[in-house]
Scaffold this motif. Structure first.
Motif, short mmCIF file in Angstrom:
data_model
loop_
_atom_site.label_atom_id
_atom_site.label_comp_id
_atom_site.label_asym_id
_atom_site.label_seq_id
_atom_site.Cartn_x
_atom_site.Cartn_y
_atom_site.Cartn_z
N LEU A 1 20.33 15.55 77.32
CA LEU A 1 20.13 15.27 78.74
C LEU A 1 19.63 16.51 79.47
O LEU A 1 19.79 17.64 78.99
CB LEU A 1 21.44 14.79 79.37
CG LEU A 1 22.02 13.48 78.85
CD1 LEU A 1 23.27 13.11 79.63
CD2 LEU A 1 21.00 12.35 78.92
N PRO A 2 19.03 16.34 80.65
CA PRO A 2 18.55 17.50 81.42
C PRO A 2 19.68 18.47 81.74
O PRO A 2 20.77 18.06 82.13
CB PRO A 2 17.99 16.86 82.70
CG PRO A 2 17.68 15.45 82.32
CD PRO A 2 18.71 15.06 81.31
N ARG A 3 19.43 19.75 81.54
CA ARG A 3 20.37 20.83 81.85
C ARG A 3 21.68 20.71 81.08
O ARG A 3 22.71 21.25 81.50
CB ARG A 3 20.65 20.89 83.35
CG ARG A 3 19.40 21.11 84.20
CD ARG A 3 19.76 21.40 85.63
NE ARG A 3 18.57 21.59 86.44
CZ ARG A 3 18.60 21.92 87.73
NH1 ARG A 3 19.76 22.10 88.33
NH2 ARG A 3 17.47 22.08 88.40
N ALA A 4 21.66 20.00 79.96
CA ALA A 4 22.89 19.81 79.20
C ALA A 4 23.42 21.12 78.62
O ALA A 4 24.64 21.30 78.50
CB ALA A 4 22.65 18.80 78.07
N ALA A 5 22.53 22.04 78.28
CA ALA A 5 22.98 23.29 77.67
C ALA A 5 23.89 24.07 78.60
O ALA A 5 24.93 24.60 78.19
CB ALA A 5 21.77 24.14 77.26
N GLY A 6 23.51 24.15 79.88
CA GLY A 6 24.34 24.87 80.84
C GLY A 6 25.67 24.19 81.07
O GLY A 6 26.71 24.84 81.18
#
Length: 430
Positions: free
Chosen positions: A378-383
Motif C-alpha cells: 500500500l502507499p507509504r506502507a514502509a513508513g
C-alpha cells in the motif's frame, strides 16, 4: 486519537492463575480449568460472512475457469463443494495450513469466518504438552465453539506423540490430530523431527499407527509431508502412513532442501493423489504450495486431483483469499480484492481480537508481523510499518493504524512516517 480497545482487555497470562493442577503426564489428573478465550471484536468487519453467496451479474472475470481440460483430474468437483476427509465432514475444500507463530486462535477464527472449511493450529511440541509447559498449553487451546478443532503435533517418538494426541483429544476435544512430517526449519530437522522423518518411511508409518490406535473412535489422524527430504520419497511415505491409518495426507509440493524461490511441484502432488486413490485404503490427499491467489486454489484442485487445497502464505494479511476463492468456484468471479481501507480496518480488528485473547504485550509483538502483512504494497506502507515496529502499547499501534486509515480515506491528509510513538523495540522480539 482514543484507543479502539475496550478498557481492561486482555490481562497478561499468569501460570499460577491458569494451571494450578497436576501436569497432564500424571495418570490421575483432576479436571483443569479451561483456558479458552474467544476473540472479541469491536470494529465493523470488512470480511464477508461464510456461506453461499448470490451469483454475480458482473461481466466475465479474467479469473473465470478455462473450458474443461481433458487432462483435468478433479472429476468436476469444485472448491465450494462439501468434502469428507476420512470421515471428517467439511463444508468446502479450503484448508488453512498450520503455520508456526501465525495460526493461533485469533487467526483461525478470522480464517473460518472468511469461509475456510478447516483451520489447523500452530505446530505443538508433544514433549512441551506432556511436561505441561504453560506457554504451550495456552498455544494449544481452541477458541470456544471451534469445530472441528484440528491440532498439529511435532515429535519423533510414536509413544510420546500418542500420549500427546490423547491429551489434546481429552482436554480440548480435538477432532483431528495431524503429525508434522514436513517442517524444514534446521533446529527441528536437527532434532529428528518434522521433515527429518521423511528419511524413514517405516518410522512415519509406525507413528501414524500408534497415534491412530491411541485415539481410535475419538479423533482422526492425518499428517503433512513434503515431496521428500533431498530427493523424492513422498510415494513411499504416503503409502506407509495410508496403510497405518491416516485419514488423509497433506502434501507440500517441495523437497525439504528447496526454498520458496523454487516453484511448488504440483505434478508431484498429483502423483501422490493418484497413487493413494488407487491404493487399497483410497486415502484423500490435500495439496499445498504456491496457492497465493483465488485462481491458484481453483487451478490446484483441477490440475492435481486432490480432494482439498491448503492455503499457507497466501492467507498472511489476506483472509479474503478464502471468500474470494469460494466466490470464484461458485460464480466464476472472485469479486474485487479488498480496498486499502478494508485492509487497514481488518488489521485494527485483528489487533483488537489479539489484545482480548493474549493481552497487550503479546498482541503488540504479534501485530508487528500481521500489521506488516495487511498493509504490504500500500502507499507509504514502509513508513507505517517502521512505526508499528517501534511501539510497545496497543493503543499506540491502533492510533498509527487509525491515522493511516484516515489518510487512505482522505488522501489530502498527511501520514507522519517519522514520528516515534514509543521506545524502540528490536524486530527480533517478534
Amino acid at each position: 486519537m482514543p484507543s479502539p480497545l475496550p478498557s481492561g482487555a486482555g490481562a497478561p497470562y499468569s501460570p499460577s492463575r491458569k494451571f494450578s493442577t497436576p501436569p497432564p503426564c500424571q495418570k490421575n489428573r483432576t479436571a483443569r480449568k479451561s483456558t479458552r478465550c474467544e476473540p472479541a471484536v469491536t470494529h465493523r468487519s470488512s470480511l464477508p460472512p461464510p456461506g453461499p453467496q448470490a451469483p454475480s451479474d458482473a461481466p466475465a472475470s479474467p479469473y473465470a475457469p478455462a473450458p474443461p481440460d481433458p487432462d483435468a483430474r478433479n472429476d468436476g468437483r469444485t472448491l465450494a463443494d462439501p468434502v469428507a476427509l476420512g470421515g471428517l465432514q467439511l463444508p468446502n475444500r479450503l484448508i488453512l495450513a498450520p503455520m508456526a507463530g501465525v495460526t493461533d486462535r485469533t487467526f483461525r477464527w478470522l480464517a473460518k469466518r472468511a469461509g475456510c472449511g478447516l483451520a489447523f493450529s500452530e505446530m505443538i511440541s508433544d514433549n512441551a504438552l506432556l511436561w505441561a509447559n504453560a506457554k504451550t498449553w495456552v498455544l494449544a487451546a481452541p477458541y470456544p465453539g471451534e469445530d472441528p478443532y484440528a491440532v498439529q503435533l511435532l515429535g519423533k517418538d510414536p509413544d510420546t506423540l500418542a500420549r500427546a494426541a490423547v491429551l489434546v483429544v481429552e482436554e480440548w476435544g480435538a477432532a483431528l490430530v495431524d503429525i508434522n512430517m514436513g517442517c524444514p526449519v534446521p533446529k527441528v530437522v536437527k532434532n529428528g523431527e518434522g521433515a527429518a522423518l521423511l528419511r524413514d518411511p517405516s518410522l512415519c508409518g509406525r507413528i501414524i499407527e500408534r497415534v491412530h490406535k491411541a485415539v481410535a473412535g475419538r479423533a482422526r489422524v492425518s499428517c503433512k509431508i513434503r515431496l521428500g527430504f533431498d530427493s523424492p520419497s513422498s510415494l513411499d511415505v504416503a503409502r506407509a502412513v495410508a496403510s497405518a491409518g491416516a485419514s488423509f495426507v497433506s502434501v507440500h509440493g517441495r523437497l525439504r532442501t528447496e526454498t520458496y524461490s523454487t516453484p511448488a511441484d504440483w505434478e508431484g502432488i498429483a502423483g501422490v493423489a493418484e497413487t493413494l486413490s488407487r491404493g487399497p485404503e483410497r486415502v484423500p490427499v490435500v495439496g499445498n504450495g504456491d496457492v497465493l491467489e483465488p485462481g491458484d486454489a481453483v487451478s490446484m484442485l483441477a490440475r492435481t486431483g486432490v480432494h482439498a487445497v491448503m492455503v499457507g502464505r497466501g492467507a498472511l494479511g489476506n483472509p479474503w483469499i478464502f471468500s474470494r476463492a469460494l466466490s470464484l468456484a461458485r460464480t466464476g468471479d472472485p469479486g474485487p480484492p479488498p480496498s486499502a481501507a478494508e485492509r487497514v480496518r481488518a488489521a485494527i480488528e485483528h489487533l483488537d481480537a489479539l489484545v482480548r485473547d493474549k493481552g497487550e504485550r503479546g498482541a503488540v509483538l504479534e501485530m508487528r508481523r500481521h500489521g506488516s502483512w495487511y498493509i504490504r504494497g500500500l502507499p507509504r506502507a514502509a513508513g507505517v510499518r517502521s512505526r508499528l515496529m517501534r511501539v510497545s502499547k496497543a493503543s499506540e499501534m491502533a492510533s498509527i493504524l487509525e491515522d493511516y486509515l484516515d489518510h487512505l480515506e482522505h488522501p489530502g491528509g498527511h501520514v507522519d512516517s517519522t514520528r516515534k510513538d514509543g521506545p524502540s523495540c528490536p524486530t527480533s522480539d517478534v
